[in-house]
Design a protein around this motif. Sequence first.
Motif, PDB file in Angstrom:
ATOM      1  N   ALA A   1       0.824  -1.213   0.000  1.00  0.00           N
ATOM      2  CA  ALA A   1       0.000   0.000   0.000  1.00  0.00           C
ATOM      3  C   ALA A   1       0.853   1.255   0.000  1.00  0.00           C
ATOM      4  O   ALA A   1       0.510   2.253  -0.646  1.00  0.00           O
ATOM      5  CB  ALA A   1      -0.933  -0.017   1.213  1.00  0.00           C
ATOM      6  N   GLN A   2       1.984   1.214   0.704  1.00  0.00           N
ATOM      7  CA  GLN A   2       2.869   2.370   0.734  1.00  0.00           C
ATOM      8  C   GLN A   2       3.417   2.667  -0.661  1.00  0.00           C
ATOM      9  O   GLN A   2       3.469   3.830  -1.086  1.00  0.00           O
ATOM     10  CB  GLN A   2       4.017   2.123   1.709  1.00  0.00           C
ATOM     11  CG  GLN A   2       4.942   3.318   1.901  1.00  0.00           C
ATOM     12  CD  GLN A   2       4.233   4.514   2.511  1.00  0.00           C
ATOM     13  OE1 GLN A   2       3.525   4.362   3.507  1.00  0.00           O
ATOM     14  NE2 GLN A   2       4.392   5.678   1.917  1.00  0.00           N
TER      15      GLN A   2
ATOM     16  N   ALA B   1      -7.774   5.750  -2.060  1.00  0.00           N
ATOM     17  CA  ALA B   1      -8.688   5.596  -0.925  1.00  0.00           C
ATOM     18  C   ALA B   1      -8.303   4.385  -0.084  1.00  0.00           C
ATOM     19  O   ALA B   1      -7.908   3.338  -0.620  1.00  0.00           O
ATOM     20  CB  ALA B   1     -10.129   5.441  -1.412  1.00  0.00           C
ATOM     21  N   VAL B   2      -8.397   4.528   1.214  1.00  0.00           N
ATOM     22  CA  VAL B   2      -8.216   3.429   2.152  1.00  0.00           C
ATOM     23  C   VAL B   2      -9.585   3.040   2.705  1.00  0.00           C
ATOM     24  O   VAL B   2     -10.327   3.898   3.193  1.00  0.00           O
ATOM     25  CB  VAL B   2      -7.272   3.816   3.303  1.00  0.00           C
ATOM     26  CG1 VAL B   2      -7.284   2.733   4.388  1.00  0.00           C
ATOM     27  CG2 VAL B   2      -5.862   4.038   2.784  1.00  0.00           C
ATOM     28  N   LEU B   3      -9.932   1.771   2.591  1.00  0.00           N
ATOM     29  CA  LEU B   3     -11.208   1.250   3.102  1.00  0.00           C
ATOM     30  C   LEU B   3     -10.927   0.270   4.226  1.00  0.00           C
ATOM     31  O   LEU B   3     -10.115  -0.655   4.074  1.00  0.00           O
ATOM     32  CB  LEU B   3     -11.991   0.525   2.002  1.00  0.00           C
ATOM     33  CG  LEU B   3     -12.874   1.365   1.082  1.00  0.00           C
ATOM     34  CD1 LEU B   3     -12.019   2.276   0.200  1.00  0.00           C
ATOM     35  CD2 LEU B   3     -13.738   0.444   0.197  1.00  0.00           C
ATOM     36  N   MET B   4     -11.596   0.473   5.342  1.00  0.00           N
ATOM     37  CA  MET B   4     -11.541  -0.473   6.444  1.00  0.00           C
ATOM     38  C   MET B   4     -12.880  -1.204   6.475  1.00  0.00           C
ATOM     39  O   MET B   4     -13.945  -0.573   6.555  1.00  0.00           O
ATOM     40  CB  MET B   4     -11.298   0.249   7.762  1.00  0.00           C
ATOM     41  CG  MET B   4     -11.043  -0.671   8.937  1.00  0.00           C
ATOM     42  SD  MET B   4      -9.438  -1.470   8.853  1.00  0.00           S
ATOM     43  CE  MET B   4      -8.357  -0.084   9.187  1.00  0.00           C
TER      44      MET B   4
ATOM     45  N   VAL C   1      -8.535  -4.479   5.273  1.00  0.00           N
ATOM     46  CA  VAL C   1      -8.167  -3.136   4.850  1.00  0.00           C
ATOM     47  C   VAL C   1      -7.781  -3.174   3.376  1.00  0.00           C
ATOM     48  O   VAL C   1      -7.157  -4.127   2.909  1.00  0.00           O
ATOM     49  CB  VAL C   1      -7.011  -2.585   5.723  1.00  0.00           C
ATOM     50  CG1 VAL C   1      -5.757  -3.437   5.608  1.00  0.00           C
ATOM     51  CG2 VAL C   1      -6.712  -1.144   5.371  1.00  0.00           C
ATOM     52  N   LEU C   2      -8.211  -2.154   2.645  1.00  0.00           N
ATOM     53  CA  LEU C   2      -7.949  -2.082   1.211  1.00  0.00           C
ATOM     54  C   LEU C   2      -7.404  -0.702   0.867  1.00  0.00           C
ATOM     55  O   LEU C   2      -7.786   0.296   1.476  1.00  0.00           O
ATOM     56  CB  LEU C   2      -9.232  -2.324   0.387  1.00  0.00           C
ATOM     57  CG  LEU C   2      -9.972  -3.638   0.540  1.00  0.00           C
ATOM     58  CD1 LEU C   2     -10.915  -3.616   1.733  1.00  0.00           C
ATOM     59  CD2 LEU C   2     -10.767  -3.937  -0.731  1.00  0.00           C
ATOM     60  N   LEU C   3      -6.518  -0.671  -0.129  1.00  0.00           N
ATOM     61  CA  LEU C   3      -6.113   0.597  -0.716  1.00  0.00           C
ATOM     62  C   LEU C   3      -6.495   0.566  -2.189  1.00  0.00           C
ATOM     63  O   LEU C   3      -6.097  -0.347  -2.920  1.00  0.00           O
ATOM     64  CB  LEU C   3      -4.615   0.855  -0.574  1.00  0.00           C
ATOM     65  CG  LEU C   3      -4.219   2.255  -1.072  1.00  0.00           C
ATOM     66  CD1 LEU C   3      -3.282   2.943  -0.091  1.00  0.00           C
ATOM     67  CD2 LEU C   3      -3.575   2.209  -2.453  1.00  0.00           C
ATOM     68  N   LEU C   4      -7.299   1.564  -2.593  1.00  0.00           N
ATOM     69  CA  LEU C   4      -7.792   1.653  -3.968  1.00  0.00           C
ATOM     70  C   LEU C   4      -7.086   2.806  -4.686  1.00  0.00           C
ATOM     71  O   LEU C   4      -7.411   3.970  -4.436  1.00  0.00           O
ATOM     72  CB  LEU C   4      -9.307   1.876  -3.995  1.00  0.00           C
ATOM     73  CG  LEU C   4     -10.231   0.678  -3.791  1.00  0.00           C
ATOM     74  CD1 LEU C   4      -9.903  -0.087  -2.535  1.00  0.00           C
ATOM     75  CD2 LEU C   4     -11.689   1.115  -3.801  1.00  0.00           C
TER      76      LEU C   4
ATOM     77  N   ASP D   1      -7.253  14.154   0.532  1.00  0.00           N
ATOM     78  CA  ASP D   1      -8.256  14.967   1.226  1.00  0.00           C
ATOM     79  C   ASP D   1      -8.180  14.830   2.741  1.00  0.00           C
ATOM     80  O   ASP D   1      -8.288  15.823   3.475  1.00  0.00           O
ATOM     81  CB  ASP D   1      -9.660  14.577   0.752  1.00  0.00           C
ATOM     82  CG  ASP D   1      -9.862  14.854  -0.728  1.00  0.00           C
ATOM     83  OD1 ASP D   1      -8.994  15.547  -1.310  1.00  0.00           O
ATOM     84  OD2 ASP D   1     -10.844  14.382  -1.313  1.00  0.00           O
ATOM     85  N   HIS D   2      -8.013  13.574   3.220  1.00  0.00           N
ATOM     86  CA  HIS D   2      -8.030  13.343   4.666  1.00  0.00           C
ATOM     87  C   HIS D   2      -6.642  13.255   5.269  1.00  0.00           C
ATOM     88  O   HIS D   2      -6.491  13.342   6.498  1.00  0.00           O
ATOM     89  CB  HIS D   2      -8.805  12.057   4.976  1.00  0.00           C
ATOM     90  CG  HIS D   2     -10.239  12.110   4.567  1.00  0.00           C
ATOM     91  ND1 HIS D   2     -10.707  11.495   3.436  1.00  0.00           N
ATOM     92  CD2 HIS D   2     -11.313  12.737   5.125  1.00  0.00           C
ATOM     93  CE1 HIS D   2     -12.006  11.713   3.312  1.00  0.00           C
ATOM     94  NE2 HIS D   2     -12.394  12.467   4.327  1.00  0.00           N
ATOM     95  N   GLY D   3      -5.658  13.033   4.468  1.00  0.00           N
ATOM     96  CA  GLY D   3      -4.293  12.912   4.973  1.00  0.00           C
ATOM     97  C   GLY D   3      -3.368  12.436   3.880  1.00  0.00           C
ATOM     98  O   GLY D   3      -3.815  11.980   2.809  1.00  0.00           O
ATOM     99  N   ARG D   4      -2.062  12.543   4.154  1.00  0.00           N
ATOM    100  CA  ARG D   4      -1.081  12.142   3.159  1.00  0.00           C
ATOM    101  C   ARG D   4      -0.267  10.925   3.582  1.00  0.00           C
ATOM    102  O   ARG D   4       0.326  10.268   2.734  1.00  0.00           O
ATOM    103  CB  ARG D   4      -0.139  13.314   2.853  1.00  0.00           C
ATOM    104  CG  ARG D   4      -0.833  14.456   2.112  1.00  0.00           C
ATOM    105  CD  ARG D   4       0.135  15.545   1.716  1.00  0.00           C
ATOM    106  NE  ARG D   4      -0.504  16.512   0.826  1.00  0.00           N
ATOM    107  CZ  ARG D   4      -0.553  16.395  -0.498  1.00  0.00           C
ATOM    108  NH1 ARG D   4      -0.004  15.345  -1.094  1.00  0.00           N
ATOM    109  NH2 ARG D   4      -1.155  17.327  -1.222  1.00  0.00           N
ATOM    110  N   ALA D   5      -0.236  10.635   4.849  1.00  0.00           N
ATOM    111  CA  ALA D   5       0.515   9.478   5.341  1.00  0.00           C
ATOM    112  C   ALA D   5      -0.401   8.259   5.416  1.00  0.00           C
ATOM    113  O   ALA D   5      -1.576   8.370   5.781  1.00  0.00           O
ATOM    114  CB  ALA D   5       1.112   9.782   6.704  1.00  0.00           C
ATOM    115  N   LEU D   6       0.147   7.092   5.072  1.00  0.00           N
ATOM    116  CA  LEU D   6      -0.663   5.870   5.057  1.00  0.00           C
ATOM    117  C   LEU D   6      -1.216   5.556   6.439  1.00  0.00           C
ATOM    118  O   LEU D   6      -2.403   5.225   6.578  1.00  0.00           O
ATOM    119  CB  LEU D   6       0.180   4.703   4.535  1.00  0.00           C
ATOM    120  CG  LEU D   6      -0.532   3.348   4.445  1.00  0.00           C
ATOM    121  CD1 LEU D   6      -1.728   3.427   3.507  1.00  0.00           C
ATOM    122  CD2 LEU D   6       0.435   2.257   3.983  1.00  0.00           C
ATOM    123  N   ASP D   7      -0.385   5.645   7.472  1.00  0.00           N
ATOM    124  CA  ASP D   7      -0.862   5.334   8.829  1.00  0.00           C
ATOM    125  C   ASP D   7      -1.989   6.271   9.248  1.00  0.00           C
ATOM    126  O   ASP D   7      -2.944   5.853   9.923  1.00  0.00           O
ATOM    127  CB  ASP D   7       0.293   5.427   9.822  1.00  0.00           C
ATOM    128  CG  ASP D   7       1.305   4.300   9.637  1.00  0.00           C
ATOM    129  OD1 ASP D   7       0.941   3.276   9.034  1.00  0.00           O
ATOM    130  OD2 ASP D   7       2.458   4.457  10.091  1.00  0.00           O
TER     131      ASP D   7
END
Length: 431
Positions: free
Chosen positions: A280-281, A295-298, A346-349, A399-405
């Motif tokens: 994902a990184q 987008a990150v989906l939980m 968890v998914l990264l799109l 939009d919500h942040g730039r770091a994966l964590d």
Amino acid sequence: MNDQGETRQSKRQIAAHPRHWAFWGQRTRLKVYLLITEVIAVGAMIWFGLTTPAPTSDDWFRFTVLAVCATVHIQLSRRQEERRRSTRKPTVHIDLTGIWSFPAVVVLPIHLALLLIVLSRTQRWFVARRPLYRFTFSAASMLLGAMVTYAVLMVFEPHTWTDLDVPGSFTQFGILLIAGVVYFVSQALVIGAGAIALSTTTPTIRTVLGTKEDNELEALTIGLGMMSAILLVNLPAALAVMVLLSVVGNRIAEVRQLQVDVRTDPKTGLLNMRGWHEAAQRALERAGRADAPAAVLMVDLDHFKSINDTWGHPAGDDVLERVAEALRTETRPSDVIGRFGGEEFVLLLPEADSGEAVTAGERIRRRIAELQVSTTDKRGGPVDISERTTSVGIAVYPDHGRALDELVQLADAAVYEAKENGRDQVRVAAR
């Protein structure tokens, strides 16, 4: 005798009784398929044995050379093969003994080729770590693949690899290539498209045909088998080099599998958090360079603990596996899917903005709700688990942040918001 020894002896006594064989616990359609396949294999072996001319002294010499090479390979790679099989999930398993069985098929009379496969499989039985019915079927599939390949080769008779001119070398290589493809495809169809597809509720390409790495290893095995066939005819002593390559190949396959296992969740076959975070990184960095969203989906299964409490942990594991299959089905090849832990995924799109992420989340939520998982309860009785709800949280880069964590934390917070508002819904993180 200590308790552990008594337990092993008890298990052996149970396994020895036909009523307790794992075969009887399989689905009816799978049992029928396995039996029909094995009957066909035995019948074909008898027919070929009665109709194939007796082997010559050269045939017996070549058979002996291959049998010795196969035995040395199997014995020297025994520990590596044990470890590979003990950690392998129940899917396609590539055995490098094809390096010896394939040249036997293309060089020897078919009954000697079949005898070599039987001898090799008999030695593999001691490291198989598989139920007898599965081991017997895999042997039958190899025998069938050998006979189908031999029948195809008969169309191109005669074939030889000595005293060839340039055009003749290309022709004979083409014949070998056709034989390799037939050998590969025939076993893939019998095992993957047949047995594995029938043993799972919703078969996927990965479970039926194996991973990319599995198929690369099988192609390499057949390629080395082609080289072994040429050496067997022209320079038998050089097969000692192929033995060395086969042993090294087993060790490389073990290391490669261990590398995959370190990054993979054993229950679902998805990436674990270590593997997911790395993949994902990289995907997020690519999105940053391309100035594209991601987008990150939980994904959190609602009331999952009730499944374990009501029907038992094996039933919960079956649900997790089916959810993992659903996630693979409802996502793109470029999407990165992992198991976050417990009942969370968890998914990264990549290249998905907020609207596209919500659409994907709703699609996943509906798909999971439609699942009907056939499993067993705490007493081993059949049970169907269905109509499970899911809460999905979304955070979007940038939009919500730039770091994966940071994105993972915000998506997780959105999941809790979905649960607090009644569950079974998709929520986007607050900006």
